[in-house]
Scaffold this motif. Structure first.
Motif, PDB file in Angstrom:
ATOM      1  N   UNK A  32       6.474 -14.555  19.907  1.00  0.00           N
ATOM      2  CA  UNK A  32       5.522 -13.703  19.211  1.00  0.00           C
ATOM      3  C   UNK A  32       5.691 -13.887  17.704  1.00  0.00           C
ATOM      4  N   UNK A  33       4.573 -13.976  17.014  1.00  0.00           N
ATOM      5  CA  UNK A  33       4.611 -14.246  15.581  1.00  0.00           C
ATOM      6  C   UNK A  33       4.201 -13.011  14.775  1.00  0.00           C
ATOM      7  N   UNK A  34       5.000 -12.747  13.739  1.00  0.00           N
ATOM      8  CA  UNK A  34       4.723 -11.648  12.826  1.00  0.00           C
ATOM      9  C   UNK A  34       4.540 -12.207  11.419  1.00  0.00           C
ATOM     10  N   UNK A  35       3.600 -11.651  10.700  1.00  0.00           N
ATOM     11  CA  UNK A  35       3.444 -11.963   9.293  1.00  0.00           C
ATOM     12  C   UNK A  35       3.603 -10.668   8.501  1.00  0.00           C
ATOM     13  N   UNK A  36       4.546 -10.660   7.564  1.00  0.00           N
ATOM     14  CA  UNK A  36       4.778  -9.502   6.708  1.00  0.00           C
ATOM     15  C   UNK A  36       4.259  -9.830   5.308  1.00  0.00           C
ATOM     16  N   UNK A  37       3.376  -8.993   4.787  1.00  0.00           N
ATOM     17  CA  UNK A  37       2.841  -9.213   3.441  1.00  0.00           C
ATOM     18  C   UNK A  37       3.168  -8.039   2.541  1.00  0.00           C
ATOM     19  N   UNK A  38       3.685  -8.337   1.353  1.00  0.00           N
ATOM     20  CA  UNK A  38       3.864  -7.320   0.312  1.00  0.00           C
ATOM     21  C   UNK A  38       3.423  -7.928  -1.017  1.00  0.00           C
ATOM     22  N   UNK A  39       2.720  -7.154  -1.821  1.00  0.00           N
ATOM     23  CA  UNK A  39       2.131  -7.713  -3.031  1.00  0.00           C
ATOM     24  C   UNK A  39       3.148  -7.904  -4.151  1.00  0.00           C
ATOM     25  N   UNK A  40       4.196  -7.054  -4.215  1.00  0.00           N
ATOM     26  CA  UNK A  40       5.357  -7.286  -5.083  1.00  0.00           C
ATOM     27  C   UNK A  40       5.013  -7.480  -6.550  1.00  0.00           C
ATOM     28  N   UNK A  41       4.378  -6.493  -7.152  1.00  0.00           N
ATOM     29  CA  UNK A  41       4.116  -6.582  -8.582  1.00  0.00           C
ATOM     30  C   UNK A  41       5.250  -6.043  -9.428  1.00  0.00           C
ATOM     31  N   UNK A  42       6.153  -5.261  -8.817  1.00  0.00           N
ATOM     32  CA  UNK A  42       7.249  -4.639  -9.567  1.00  0.00           C
ATOM     33  C   UNK A  42       8.425  -4.370  -8.636  1.00  0.00           C
ATOM     34  N   UNK A  84      15.432 -11.891  19.616  1.00  0.00           N
ATOM     35  CA  UNK A  84      15.832 -13.069  18.840  1.00  0.00           C
ATOM     36  C   UNK A  84      14.797 -14.191  18.801  1.00  0.00           C
ATOM     37  N   UNK A  85      13.812 -14.170  19.696  1.00  0.00           N
ATOM     38  CA  UNK A  85      12.835 -15.260  19.749  1.00  0.00           C
ATOM     39  C   UNK A  85      11.611 -15.019  18.873  1.00  0.00           C
ATOM     40  N   UNK A  86      11.503 -13.844  18.274  1.00  0.00           N
ATOM     41  CA  UNK A  86      10.342 -13.594  17.415  1.00  0.00           C
ATOM     42  C   UNK A  86      10.406 -14.491  16.177  1.00  0.00           C
ATOM     43  N   UNK A  87       9.235 -14.782  15.641  1.00  0.00           N
ATOM     44  CA  UNK A  87       9.130 -15.580  14.426  1.00  0.00           C
ATOM     45  C   UNK A  87       8.449 -14.724  13.370  1.00  0.00           C
ATOM     46  N   UNK A  88       9.111 -14.567  12.238  1.00  0.00           N
ATOM     47  CA  UNK A  88       8.600 -13.704  11.176  1.00  0.00           C
ATOM     48  C   UNK A  88       8.422 -14.523   9.906  1.00  0.00           C
ATOM     49  N   UNK A  99      -0.628 -15.212  13.345  1.00  0.00           N
ATOM     50  CA  UNK A  99       0.284 -14.124  13.736  1.00  0.00           C
ATOM     51  C   UNK A  99      -0.332 -13.201  14.775  1.00  0.00           C
ATOM     52  N   UNK A 100       0.507 -12.707  15.676  1.00  0.00           N
ATOM     53  CA  UNK A 100       0.057 -11.691  16.632  1.00  0.00           C
ATOM     54  C   UNK A 100      -0.017 -10.325  15.955  1.00  0.00           C
ATOM     55  N   UNK A 101       0.898 -10.107  14.999  1.00  0.00           N
ATOM     56  CA  UNK A 101       0.958  -8.824  14.292  1.00  0.00           C
ATOM     57  C   UNK A 101       1.146  -9.097  12.807  1.00  0.00           C
ATOM     58  N   UNK A 102       0.390  -8.380  11.999  1.00  0.00           N
ATOM     59  CA  UNK A 102       0.556  -8.424  10.550  1.00  0.00           C
ATOM     60  C   UNK A 102       1.040  -7.054  10.089  1.00  0.00           C
ATOM     61  N   UNK A 103       2.088  -7.029   9.281  1.00  0.00           N
ATOM     62  CA  UNK A 103       2.605  -5.787   8.700  1.00  0.00           C
ATOM     63  C   UNK A 103       2.412  -5.855   7.196  1.00  0.00           C
ATOM     64  N   UNK A 104       1.711  -4.878   6.652  1.00  0.00           N
ATOM     65  CA  UNK A 104       1.410  -4.826   5.224  1.00  0.00           C
ATOM     66  C   UNK A 104       2.137  -3.623   4.620  1.00  0.00           C
ATOM     67  N   UNK A 105       2.783  -3.830   3.487  1.00  0.00           N
ATOM     68  CA  UNK A 105       3.541  -2.756   2.850  1.00  0.00           C
ATOM     69  C   UNK A 105       2.726  -2.086   1.751  1.00  0.00           C
ATOM     70  N   UNK A 106       2.477  -0.809   1.926  1.00  0.00           N
ATOM     71  CA  UNK A 106       1.912   0.126   0.942  1.00  0.00           C
ATOM     72  C   UNK A 106       0.465  -0.120   0.576  1.00  0.00           C
ATOM     73  N   UNK A 111     -10.384 -10.891  13.476  1.00  0.00           N
ATOM     74  CA  UNK A 111     -11.274 -11.806  14.188  1.00  0.00           C
ATOM     75  C   UNK A 111     -10.546 -12.615  15.258  1.00  0.00           C
ATOM     76  N   UNK A 112      -9.259 -12.896  15.001  1.00  0.00           N
ATOM     77  CA  UNK A 112      -8.475 -13.698  15.944  1.00  0.00           C
ATOM     78  C   UNK A 112      -7.826 -12.863  17.042  1.00  0.00           C
ATOM     79  N   UNK A 113      -8.030 -11.553  17.003  1.00  0.00           N
ATOM     80  CA  UNK A 113      -7.442 -10.690  18.020  1.00  0.00           C
ATOM     81  C   UNK A 113      -6.060 -10.194  17.697  1.00  0.00           C
ATOM     82  N   UNK A 114      -5.588 -10.449  16.478  1.00  0.00           N
ATOM     83  CA  UNK A 114      -4.276  -9.960  16.077  1.00  0.00           C
ATOM     84  C   UNK A 114      -4.306  -8.474  15.772  1.00  0.00           C
ATOM     85  N   UNK A 115      -3.125  -7.878  15.711  1.00  0.00           N
ATOM     86  CA  UNK A 115      -2.983  -6.456  15.396  1.00  0.00           C
ATOM     87  C   UNK A 115      -2.515  -6.303  13.952  1.00  0.00           C
ATOM     88  N   UNK A 116      -3.046  -5.289  13.291  1.00  0.00           N
ATOM     89  CA  UNK A 116      -2.689  -5.028  11.902  1.00  0.00           C
ATOM     90  C   UNK A 116      -1.992  -3.683  11.803  1.00  0.00           C
TER      91      UNK A 116
END
Length: 307
Positions: free
Chosen positions: A1-11, A31-35, A98-105, A123-128
Motif C-alpha cells: 500500500x502506498x502513502x503520500x504525505x504532503x506538507x507545504x513547509x513554509x516555516x 513494514x511493507x507500506x511505502x511512504x 498513492x492509495x492514501x494521501x495525508x496532508x498536514x494543516x 479521480x484515481x480512487x485514492x483516499x484523501x
C-alpha cells in the motif's frame, strides 16, 4: 500500500516532524507500506527515515504571512514558484499512484498548490486525509482563513477523513472554529502525534547529556525549532546564561541565517554556552535536561510535555 504525505513547509520543522512520526508508526505496524514524504525542508533526511520511507524535495518557500509565501532560494515570482510546485505535486501523484494521501494543516496547499494533485487522487480512487492540530490558530484567524461555509464544505468534498491531532478533553475545535456539519462528519480525534524516535544524536556532540554526574549544575536547553525566527530569543538566552548557576545548551536550528549564527557563535563562546546548529532528535533531550527555554511552538510543547 502506498502513502503520500504532503506538507507545504513554509516555516519551521513542525509539519515534517509530525509526518515523520506518523510514517515511523506506519512502518512499525505494517513494514511493507511505502511512504513518500513530499516536503521543502532540506534537513528531512537528517531527521532519520524508517524503512520504505523516502522523500521528494520541493523548491523551498518562505512564509511571509498567513497564506503568503515567497520563493526561498530560486528567486522566482510567487505565481511561478507555486505553479512549479503544483506541477511537481500533480505529476508525483500520477506517477506514484498513492492509495492514501495525508496532508498536514493546509488542505489545498500553499496558495492552492495541492488542488490539482488532490483532484488526481480523487479521480484515481485514492483516499484523501487531512491532518489538523487541535490548535490551528486563534479562532478569529481560522474563521478568516476559512470564511463562510463554502471553504469548509469544499474540504468535506475533497477529503474522506479529517484527523484532529489532540483530545476533545483538551480543546474542542469544532466549536471554537465554528465547523459546519458537512466537515464535522469527517472529523475524528486520534490523539497527539509525538516523535518517539530512538535514533542516536550523540554524533552532534552532546554525549555529556547522557551521564549526569552528582553535584553537577542543572542543564537548561534553549531551542527555537527550525530557528528561522528565533535569533532574538536565543541571543537573550545566551546573554542570560553568562555566569548563571546552570549549564546552558543552545540549539540554533538549521534555518537560522549564517550571519545570525555567526553572531550567536561569538556570544556563546564568550558566555560559556554550548551551541549546536542542529540535533536530529532534539525531543529526545527534553527528558534529560532540567529546564527548557523555547518559543512555545506547538510541536516543541507537545513533545516536551510527553516526556
Amino acid at each position: 500500500m502506498r502513502f503520500l504525505f504532503y506538507s507545504h513547509d513554509g516555516m519551521g520543522l513542525g509539519h515534517i516532524r509530525r509526518h515523520l512520526a506518523i510514517a515511523s508508526a506506519l512502518a512499525e505496524v505494517s513494514p511493507k507500506v511505502k511512504v513518500l514524504m513530499v516536503t521543502s525542508v532540506d534537513e528531512v533526511c537528517r531527521l532519520g527515515l524508517p524503512p520504505n520511507v523516502d522523500t521528494l524535495k520541493l523548491p523551498g518557500l518562505r512564509k511571509m504571512a498567513n497564506d503568503r509565501y515567497n520563493s526561498r532560494r530560486l528567486g522566482l515570482p510567487t505565481d511561478e514558484i507555486h505553479a512549479l510546485r503544483s506541477d511537481l505535486l500533480h505529476q508525483t501523484v500520477l506517477s506514484f499512484r498513492p492509495s492514501v494521501v495525508l496532508v498536514d494543516k493546509n488542505p489545498f496547499g500553499a496558495s492552492g498548490e495541492f488542488s490539482m494533485a488532490l483532484r488526481a487522487v480523487r479521480s484515481s480512487g485514492g483516499r484523501a486525509v487531512l491532518g489538523l492540530r487541535d490548535i490551528l490558530d486563534d479562532s478569529a484567524t481560522v474563521r478568516r482563513e476559512w470564511p463562510g461555509e463554502s471553504v469548509q464544505e469544499r474540504i468535506a468534498d475533497h477529503y474522506d477523513l479529517v484527523l484532529i491531532y489532540g483530545s476533545p478533553h483538551t480543546l474542542y475545535p469544532i466549536e471554537q472554529y465554528q465547523v459546519v456539519p458537512a466537515l464535522r462528519e469527517r472529523m475524528t480525534y486520534c490523539g497527539y502525534v509525538v516523535n518517539q524516535s530512538e535514533w542516536g544524536w550523540t554524533a552532534e556532540g552532546t554525549p555529556l547529556l547522557l551521564e549526569r554526574e552528582p553535584g553537577r549544575p542543572p542543564i537548561v536547553l534553549g531551542t527555537t525549532g527550525g530557528g528561522e525566527d528565533g535569533f532574538t530569543l536565543l541571543k537573550t538566552f545566551v546573554h542570560a546564561s553568562a555566569g548563571a548557576p546552570w549549564e546552558a545548551i543552545a540549539i540554533a536550528g538549521p534555518m537560522l541565517s549564517q550571519q545570525e549564527l555567526s553572531t550567536l557563535q561569538r556570544l556563546a563562546s564568550d558566555s560559556g554556552v554550548r551551541l549546536h546548529t542542529f540535533i536530529p532528535c532534539l525531543s529526545n533531550l527534553f527528558s534529560k535536561v532540567d529546564g527548557l527555554v523555547c518559543m512555545g511552538g506547538y510541536n516543541t510543547l507537545v513533545e516536551a510535555l510527553s516526556q
